[in-house]
Scaffold this active site. Structure first.
Site, PDB file in Angstrom:
ATOM      1  N   CYS A 166      48.756  38.828  43.972  1.00  0.00           N
ATOM      2  CA  CYS A 166      48.263  40.220  43.854  1.00  0.00           C
ATOM      3  C   CYS A 166      47.392  40.292  42.608  1.00  0.00           C
ATOM      4  O   CYS A 166      46.661  40.671  42.402  1.00  0.00           O
ATOM      5  CB  CYS A 166      48.824  41.207  45.028  1.00  0.00           C
ATOM      6  SG  CYS A 166      50.062  41.120  43.322  1.00  0.00           S
TER       7      CYS A 166
ATOM      8  N   HIS B 172      48.303  48.281  42.020  1.00  0.00           N
ATOM      9  CA  HIS B 172      48.070  48.148  40.411  1.00  0.00           C
ATOM     10  C   HIS B 172      46.832  47.672  39.361  1.00  0.00           C
ATOM     11  O   HIS B 172      45.679  47.651  39.709  1.00  0.00           O
ATOM     12  CB  HIS B 172      48.190  45.841  40.349  1.00  0.00           C
ATOM     13  CG  HIS B 172      49.133  45.456  40.359  1.00  0.00           C
ATOM     14  ND1 HIS B 172      50.603  46.272  41.421  1.00  0.00           N
ATOM     15  CD2 HIS B 172      49.240  44.562  41.294  1.00  0.00           C
ATOM     16  CE1 HIS B 172      50.652  45.786  41.520  1.00  0.00           C
ATOM     17  NE2 HIS B 172      50.456  43.960  41.990  1.00  0.00           N
TER      18      HIS B 172
END
Ligand code: A2P
Length: 352
Positions: free
Chosen positions: A130, A256
């Site tokens: 990711c 994130h």
């Protein structure tokens, strides 16, 4: 009539798996049937695909009989066990785990960045990590126009990267902290499931994601370095772009953040030029208006397929060097959406 596909989702009950069901429902893939697979723990659970009520099944090798496309996110060891079985039965698999990412005959693909790599698949396509996906999404337009020499990245990674159980753990610890209770005993998963020690993430920062290796780097940092090179340069050990990373888990449930410092070959590039190429890149959204305090934030990125980029500014002490801030939903572009998007490309390119 165009072909319709029998799809299986492996790890369908997890944080990523549930989003894969939703992203598949919204995708352009012509779906004939959907099979939801997990472990015996959640066999019998009812989940919805579009308006259909589906029952989760325990995964066995025979679960893949008649399946054309597998979307998987049930952990590396589960992928290693079942995906070769699925390929043997004629399925094409897009795998969100790290099990096959560095295998030479497995393409590692972010569709906006290196879609051509899909043509070399032998039944398995790997979805990158990711934190790597959102970084290459922000940097690829820069690399294409100005050339990239070096990347220094520090990540601010959400709890959900470690699965649904890590989100639950963060919530439990946060409540314990607010109630003035000891939250140490709630730490059972983070920083890394199966490691010797566990620490609370609530009101804390953990500079360990995945296992720590003898090199001094965490495995997550290793992944960011080598996956970036494999995606951008088709060579996991290339020296043409230098990459280093520090990965930190932060007490945010979803999305994130990354502070990215990078240097370009064309030193005439300005911050405005960098903003322009990022704004024009499909899947990237420029959020950079400092006069109005506009910049990417996890709470705004959650639920979006896009990668948000802002705070783009030159390093005034070094020519051709810049800082920027990148945020994306780690469960969507970082996982479920990139997986389904890879499958959409496979269908469009006639590769299933
Ligand atoms: P289950 O619900 O049966 O445990 P997360 O990443 O959120 O932790 O989710 C992991 C996913 O992987 C879940 O759907 C989980 O199913 C599934 N899973 C874990 N172990 C296995 C296994 N041995 N076989 C199949 N699915 C598994």
């Amino acid at each position: 009539m165009s072909k319709e596909y029998n799809v299986a989702i492996l790890g369908a009950t997890g944080a990523v798996g549930r989003r894969m069901i939703d992203q598949l429902a919204k995708s352009t893939i012509p779906v004939k049937s959907v099979k939801l697979l997990a472990s015996s723990r959640s066999a019998g659970t009812h989940l919805k695909f579009r308006n259909q009520d589906l029952v989760v099944e325990e995964t066995t090798p025979d679960s893949f009989d008649g399946v054309d496309l597998v979307l998987s996110s049930a952990g590396g060891s589960v992928s290693k066990k079942f995906l070769p079985e699925a390929v043997k039965r004629g399925a094409v698999c897009v795998d969100n785990t790290s099990a096959f990412r560095m295998d030479e005959d497995v393409p590692l693909v972010v569709p906006e960045v290196n879609p051509e790599a899909l043509k070399n698949h032998h039944g398995i396509i790997a979805n990158p990590n990711c934190s790597t996906i959102q970084m290459v999404m922000a940097l690829e337009p820069v690399r294409r126009k100005f050339g990239l020499k070096q990347i220094i990245v520090s990540t601010y990674q959400a709890a959900s990267g470690a699965g649904q159980a890590a989100i639950d753990e963060l919530k439990k610890e946060s409540q314990a902290y607010l109630d003035g209770k000891n939250m140490q005993e709630d730490a059972k998963i983070l920083p890394t499931k199966g490691d010797k020690k566990h620490y609370p993430l609530a009101f804390n920062l953990l500079p360990q994601i995945d296992v720590l290796e003898d090199s001094g780097y965490s495995h997550e940092e290793w992944k960011m370095i080598h996956e970036t090179k494999k995606i951008m340069l088709n060579d996991m050990n290339s020296k043409d772009i230098k990459v280093t990373a520090t990965c930190v888990r932060v007490p945010v449930p979803i999305a994130h953040g990354e502070s990215v410092y990078f240097t370009v070959e064309d030193e005439s590039a300005t911050a405005e030029d960098i903003m322009d190429v990022i704004a024009d890149f499909p899947g990237d959204v420029l959020q950079d208006d400092i006069k109005n305090q506009i910049y990417p934030q996890p709470i705004n990125a959650e639920g979006s397929r896009d990668t948000f980029v802002g705070r783009i500014r030159p390093d005034y002490e070094n020519k051709g060097a810049f800082n920027m801030w990148v945020v994306s939903d780690n469960l969507l572009k970082g996982a479920a959406w990139n997986t389904v998007e890879n499958a959409e490309y496979l269908v469009k390119m006639g590769l299933i």
